[in-house]
Every structure is written in structure tokens, then in C-alpha cells.
Design a protein around this motif. Sequence first.
Motif, PDB file in Angstrom:
ATOM      1  N   ASN A 226      21.061 -46.662  14.930  1.00  0.00           N
ATOM      2  CA  ASN A 226      22.358 -46.913  15.555  1.00  0.00           C
ATOM      3  C   ASN A 226      23.255 -45.686  15.583  1.00  0.00           C
ATOM      4  O   ASN A 226      24.237 -45.657  16.334  1.00  0.00           O
ATOM      5  CB  ASN A 226      23.072 -48.053  14.827  1.00  0.00           C
ATOM      6  N   ALA A 227      22.947 -44.675  14.776  1.00  0.00           N
ATOM      7  CA  ALA A 227      23.809 -43.495  14.704  1.00  0.00           C
ATOM      8  C   ALA A 227      23.352 -42.378  15.628  1.00  0.00           C
ATOM      9  O   ALA A 227      24.076 -41.397  15.800  1.00  0.00           O
ATOM     10  CB  ALA A 227      23.858 -42.978  13.264  1.00  0.00           C
ATOM     11  N   LEU A 228      22.182 -42.506  16.215  1.00  0.00           N
ATOM     12  CA  LEU A 228      21.646 -41.427  17.035  1.00  0.00           C
ATOM     13  C   LEU A 228      21.959 -41.622  18.512  1.00  0.00           C
ATOM     14  O   LEU A 228      22.269 -42.720  18.963  1.00  0.00           O
ATOM     15  CB  LEU A 228      20.129 -41.333  16.848  1.00  0.00           C
ATOM     16  N   ARG A 229      21.851 -40.528  19.250  1.00  0.00           N
ATOM     17  CA  ARG A 229      22.041 -40.581  20.705  1.00  0.00           C
ATOM     18  C   ARG A 229      20.783 -41.143  21.381  1.00  0.00           C
ATOM     19  O   ARG A 229      19.701 -41.125  20.784  1.00  0.00           O
ATOM     20  CB  ARG A 229      22.312 -39.169  21.241  1.00  0.00           C
ATOM     21  N   PRO A 230      20.922 -41.603  22.616  1.00  0.00           N
ATOM     22  CA  PRO A 230      19.730 -42.093  23.323  1.00  0.00           C
ATOM     23  C   PRO A 230      18.643 -41.034  23.482  1.00  0.00           C
ATOM     24  O   PRO A 230      17.456 -41.368  23.594  1.00  0.00           O
ATOM     25  CB  PRO A 230      20.285 -42.511  24.692  1.00  0.00           C
ATOM     26  N   SER A 231      19.020 -39.755  23.478  1.00  0.00           N
ATOM     27  CA  SER A 231      18.043 -38.686  23.645  1.00  0.00           C
ATOM     28  C   SER A 231      17.358 -38.287  22.340  1.00  0.00           C
ATOM     29  O   SER A 231      16.434 -37.466  22.350  1.00  0.00           O
ATOM     30  CB  SER A 231      18.722 -37.450  24.244  1.00  0.00           C
ATOM     31  N   ASP A 232      17.806 -38.837  21.202  1.00  0.00           N
ATOM     32  CA  ASP A 232      17.226 -38.522  19.899  1.00  0.00           C
ATOM     33  C   ASP A 232      16.098 -39.499  19.570  1.00  0.00           C
ATOM     34  O   ASP A 232      15.965 -40.551  20.198  1.00  0.00           O
ATOM     35  CB  ASP A 232      18.290 -38.571  18.805  1.00  0.00           C
ATOM     36  N   GLU A 259      25.211 -35.507   7.895  1.00  0.00           N
ATOM     37  CA  GLU A 259      26.332 -35.923   7.034  1.00  0.00           C
ATOM     38  C   GLU A 259      26.832 -37.309   7.427  1.00  0.00           C
ATOM     39  O   GLU A 259      27.142 -38.141   6.566  1.00  0.00           O
ATOM     40  CB  GLU A 259      27.465 -34.902   7.139  1.00  0.00           C
ATOM     41  N   ARG A 260      26.867 -37.572   8.739  1.00  0.00           N
ATOM     42  CA  ARG A 260      27.292 -38.894   9.198  1.00  0.00           C
ATOM     43  C   ARG A 260      26.283 -39.956   8.767  1.00  0.00           C
ATOM     44  O   ARG A 260      26.671 -41.043   8.313  1.00  0.00           O
ATOM     45  CB  ARG A 260      27.435 -38.875  10.716  1.00  0.00           C
TER      46      ARG A 260
END
Length: 320
Positions: A226-232, A259-260
Motif C-alpha cells: 500500500n505504500a509503494l507507487r504503481p510502478s514499484d 523510512e516511510r
Amino acid sequence: MEQISTFGASRTTVRDLQLFRDEADPAVATILADCAVVRVARGERISNHGQARVYIVLSGLLEIAPEADAGDEGSTRRVLPGESAGEQAVLDDAAEQAAMTALEDSELLVIEAAMVWTLIERSNVLARNLLRLLSFRIRAANALLRRRQKVGEFYRQLSLNDGLTGLYNRAWLNEMLPKLVARAAHDGRPLSLVMIDLDHFKRFNDTHGHIAGDGALAAAAGVLRNALRPSDFAVRYGGEEMMALLPDTPQDLAVMVAERLCKRLRGAVVFSDMRLALPHVTGSFGVACLAPGSDGDALMAAADAALYRAKEQGRNRVCC
């Protein structure tokens, strides 16, 4: 299989046959008159003795299944009265490769290859019906192929995802990391990797059980996804180790992402039932960026070394 008559003595008329539908030329019936009609007992395998022939079912029912070495399992079909089999073998000038078996006591009209070509030269109706029939079979075969490709892709995707967390698995990583590295090198763009290890996870499992451990892994995967971008890309590398692949991401930005993630993991609710009094899960994070001229193995080694430093410095932190 035994010959019982010729088609001239059969009660079936030419127009009852699919290949000769709408045929009005009496000469066609005359040509067919001497063709053999054979009887096949239920369960009997039809042998063409290496000769290409067209078989037309006058009564009964046939089943056609490809030979085991034809690589086309699962495409069996049934041939009803009036329908035919073997046309492709005649057109290819090759022996029929399909296994034909009578599902009922059946009577078949047998047309030898030379006679088929004589009829095609004589009858435009037969040629048109034959083209229509082959076109239908090609469309059916293509539809079957598309369905198999979709099923194959579905199972391929399943094989590349971890069943517990839903993240990509190590097989996916082995396939895709070299491609991501090559793309980054070709485009001159950064590629960063964040390696994550859940802290003291073995102790967690030993204390609270493997079911609770699976819940913690699923919760950590949810934080990562949930914390990553669609491209990750989020990957479960194995056990309690996970990683995030971050295309077009320099190291300083990758550290901010890590860190996030570290902060969100600390605050994640692993179990909604607070009566379980289970601790929150934390993780150690190692960050590395692809160096010029380096490869995927070196990138992973650098991230793993950074992860090891995070553990040495007390865990629940990010190192690069």
C-alpha cells in the motif's frame, strides 16, 4: 470394421451429408455409388492402414482424439450422422493422425483420397462446403488455443506470486530483476532496492505460533504493497524477508521510501483482536542503488550489506 454394402445401396441420400449439402448434380451420386459402406462395432478403433480417407458417418457416433504424440490433448470431438472426418489428411496427403473410435455401432461411408479429389474437381458445391467446414474448424481451434493461453497465463501468474502475502515471489524476481537492471542501464535511469527483514521473527513465531506469524507476514506485506507507487514492485524474497524494487528512483529518495515503510510497519495493526496482546512488528531496512556497470546480484548484495548494518545498529531502522 467390415464392408456391408456400397453407397449406391444405402438408404442415405447425397444431400443428407454435410459435405454435399445443396448438391444437385446427379453425377456426384453416381461417383459416390461404388464407395464402400462399412460397419464399425461400438468401442472399435478405426484403422486407415496408413491411407488418407474421408469417413462420413451414416449412422451411429464417432469420437476423434489426437494421438498422444500429437501434443493436442483435450481437443476430442464427436462426429454425428451426416458429419465427416479425415478431410485434412486428404488435403495434406498424409495418413490421419487422429484416433477414431466408434461410441456406438456405426455405419460409415469411406471415400478414398483419389475419389475425394475427383469429387472436388467435379463439384463446386463440395469444394465450397469443404472450405466452410475447414474454416469453422480453424476458428474453433483458434478459440481453443486462446482459452488455453489464458489458462496458461493465469497459472503462470499464480506461479510468480506468493500464496500467503500476494507479493511477487523469488521466481518472479529471478526473471524480472535482470530485465529491470538492463532497462535501467540502457535508459541511464536509477534503480533502487529496499531489502526488509522482520525483526526477531523466529522468536515471534516460537512465542505466538505460526498462524500468528502468518498474520504478521500478511500485515507487513499489506504495508509494503500500500505504500509503494504503481510502478514499484513488492517481493517476498523468502521467510520473513521482503523487498521493494523502485525503478527511476535515486538512493536518497529510496531512503525516504524506506523510512516511510519503517514507520508504517511500526504502526501497523497486526491483529484486530487486542485481547491477544501481541506486539507490533518492526523491520530492518537496507537500501542500495544500482551502480554503473553493476548487475542485479551486486545490487542485492549491497542492499543485504546495508540490511546487516541496520541489524547491527539495533534493528527497526534504515541503513544504506
